[in-house]
Design an enzyme around this catalytic site. Structure first.
Site, PDB file in Angstrom:
ATOM      1  N   HIS A   1      27.346   0.165  48.734  1.00  0.00           N
ATOM      2  CA  HIS A   1      28.772   0.030  49.085  1.00  0.00           C
ATOM      3  C   HIS A   1      28.999  -1.190  49.969  1.00  0.00           C
ATOM      4  CE1 HIS A   1      32.834   1.276  50.363  1.00  0.00           C
ATOM      5  NE2 HIS A   1      32.469   0.777  51.522  1.00  0.00           N
TER       6      HIS A   1
ATOM      7  N   CYS B   1      30.124  -4.134  32.693  1.00  0.00           N
ATOM      8  CA  CYS B   1      30.946  -4.020  33.893  1.00  0.00           C
ATOM      9  C   CYS B   1      30.133  -3.653  35.122  1.00  0.00           C
ATOM     10  CB  CYS B   1      32.074  -3.013  33.685  1.00  0.00           C
ATOM     11  SG  CYS B   1      31.490  -1.353  33.298  1.00  0.00           S
TER      12      CYS B   1
END
Length: 578
Positions: free
Chosen positions: A191, A504
């Protein structure tokens, strides 16, 4: 003395500034009896009030810097700080036992934490234990007169150093002062790394020992281009790194000129460079960087940023906003990918030993099909406003795909029957992130309009390695021949069946992976918006004829991830593109 640490280049750029260590203070205390109970309660209330002001400030900064969804964790903390049951229990403990606030806070918080952690059948309530820990730590710090690390309060240029950066840490980073960060653990898909790229902050992660090797205020260089952290560099090194940083900024300015340029190779072949987004608020970055499509719209943020399941109309408006904003360019929207490390407070999930291998994404959608049908109806309605692609995540079997398509067709027929306008060119595709789907790609390709390869999960499933676990982070190997074979097989299967194939995952914006993907003929490259212009520039310099034979060597001759990294780098140097 100068010391250089090798880590993982998580976000491009160079930063030189004093270190700011995000370390926890000593919050130990001694139990004590109190005579003036009311005065002690007032002392506790003041600490709570100060904590509320702290959290409100951090929440507002997070909203301004990163948007609503990143600020939600602080709303949960405010609820706890204003919870009369929790706060009242602590005050009652002070009064009944005539003890100091520190002891009452710790004793009561531990009871709440134990209760929440025992709720093994309710993941949301279990997670509240972590919130109680965070809140009680903040109150304790104020009671003891200690300062918690507070990135939001930084008022001078620094490089943040931490063992890891949590979402709440990252949400507080002010780009005016925080020039970069370095961590002990993490990888490119963590993250903190993804947020660094969104904020365009140079970052190096996975150094193992930065927090123990550096002191507050020591000068630190972050080389986010080569994955290096240099402690107490010499004057000569500082000058060299500043030149390197200036050269990178100059390069970025050149890339900006490619905003409206087509994505073509040196020999004139066109491919699509698209953007990954999480909310409609991300569209500014998409347009600013000249994306030719949205290759991944992560709809789970709509669910995570809500106290209840978002309605069909709410979803419709969010999808419509993005589709209209792309002015006729395709938008690929992924259906809800909840589970794994993403949970909803209002949708309790079963306790699982391995949640990434369990009940998540399409598996939830097919079982909770009313949630799925609501989302599909919103998507179908939004399709009337532009070019829409819908893709299903975590498909592993043909039976799952058939069931998802059946539900999609049923909802489409209902809307058409009701006279609702929908687009006539909707494409239906699937993510390739489960190895079983990649192996059987030739059969799946007969059933869909496109593939989108999700490398973040495909890598962790292929190598049986949790991408968030620092002990196995070495197994994040995007150039490994085994993974490249799966990717090539998927692309070939798509083309053999007349459909397009995109990617992606984070690898789509990787400058080493890109020549390999281009040589394989990947059609669409979807990435963080801040990577688009760099990859477009790289594409314009590459002649596909120069890449002939690259893939064959990578999957049939090379044996390791490092072999293939060197293979690409050597070729780029040979072409004077290194």
């Amino acid at each position: 003395m100068t010391k250089t640490l090798k880590g993982i280049a998580a976000s491009d750029g160079i930063a030189v500034a004093p270190a700011y260590r995000l370390v926890e203070p000593d919050l130990s205390f001694t139990k004590a009896s109190v005579d003036d109970v009311e005065q002690e309660v007032a002392r506790f209330e003041k600490a709570v009030e100060t904590s509320i002001h702290d959290v409100e400030s951090v929440r507002d900064i997070a909203k301004e810097n990163l948007g609503e969804e990143e600020a939600q964790v602080f709303e949960a903390h405010l609820l706890i700080l204003n919870d009369p049951e929790y706060i009242g229990a602590i005050k009652q403990e002070i009064k009944d036992s005539k003890v100091n606030s520190e002891f009452a806070l710790d004793e009561t918080s531990q009871k709440f934490i134990t209760i929440f952690e025992s709720m093994t059948d309710n993941e949301y309530m279990k997670e509240r234990a972590a919130d109680i820990r965070d809140v009680s730590k903040r109150i304790m710090a104020h009671l003891l007169g200690k300062n918690l690390p507070n990135p939001a309060a930084i008022d001078h240029e620094v490089v943040v150093v931490a063992h890891d950066l949590t979402p709440s840490d990252t949400a507080q980073l002010n780009k005016d002062y925080v020039k970069g960060f370095v961590t002990d653990i993490g990888g490119r898909t963590a993250h903190s790394a993804i947020m660094a790229r969104s904020l365009e902050l140079p970052a190096v992660v996975g150094t193992d020992s930065i927090t123990s090797d550096i002191k507050d205020g020591q000068l630190l260089v972050v080389d986010g281009l080569d994955g290096l952290a240099v402690i107490e560099p010499s004057d000569e090194e500082v000058a060299d790194y500043k030149k390197k940083g200036e050269a990178f900024l100059k390069q970025k300015a050149e890339w900006k000129k490619l905003k409206d340029a087509p994505s073509v190779t040196k020999d004139g072949k066109h491919f699509t460079i698209a953007a990954n987004i999480g909310t409609p608020d991300d569209m500014a970055g998409v347009l600013e960087n000249g994306a030719e499509a949205v290759g991944l719209y992560r709809t789970e943020f709509l669910y995570m940023n809500s106290s209840e399941l978002p309605s069909e109309d709410d979803q419709f408006e969010a999808y419509k906003k993005v589709i209209e904003g792309m002015n006729g360019k395709q938008v690929v929207i992924r259906t809800m990918d909840i589970g794994g490390d993403k949970h909803l407070p209002y949708l309790p999930l079963p306790e699982e030993m391995n949640p990434f291998l369990g009940y998540r994404a399409i598996r939830i959608s097919l079982k909770e099909d009313q949630i799925f049908r609501t989302q599909l109806r919103a998507l179908l309605r939004a399709s009337a406003y532009g070019r829409l692609g819908i893709m299903f995540p975590m498909i592993g079997t043909l039976a799952e795909l058939h069931k998802a398509k059946t539900i999609f067709n049923e909802e489409k027929e209902k809307l058409v029957k009701d006279g609702v306008k929908i687009g006539d060119d909707i494409q239906v595709g699937m993510m390739i992130e489960v190895p079983a789907a990649a192996v059987l790609a030739d059969q799946f390709a007969k059933e869909v309009d496109f593939f989108s390869i999700g490398t973040n999960d495909l890598i962790q499933y292929t190598f049986a390695a949790d991408r968030g676990n620092e002990h196995v982070s070495y197994l994040y190997q995007p150039y490994n021949p085994s993974l490249l074979r799966l990717i090539k097989h998927t692309i070939d299967a798509a083309h053999d069946n007349g459909i397009w194939c995109g990617m992606c995952g984070e690898a789509a914006g990787d400058s080493v992976m890109f020549p390999l993907l281009l040589a394989m003929g990947l059609d669409e490259y979807s990435m963080s918006a801040t990577s688009i212009l760099r990859i477009r520039s790289q594409m314009k310099k590459l002649d596909t004829k120069d890449l002939e034979g690259l893939v064959d060597k990578a999957i049939n001759e090379s044996l390791t991830n490092d072999n293939n990294k060197k293979l690409v780098e050597d070729l780029m140097n040979k072409l004077n593109l290194g």
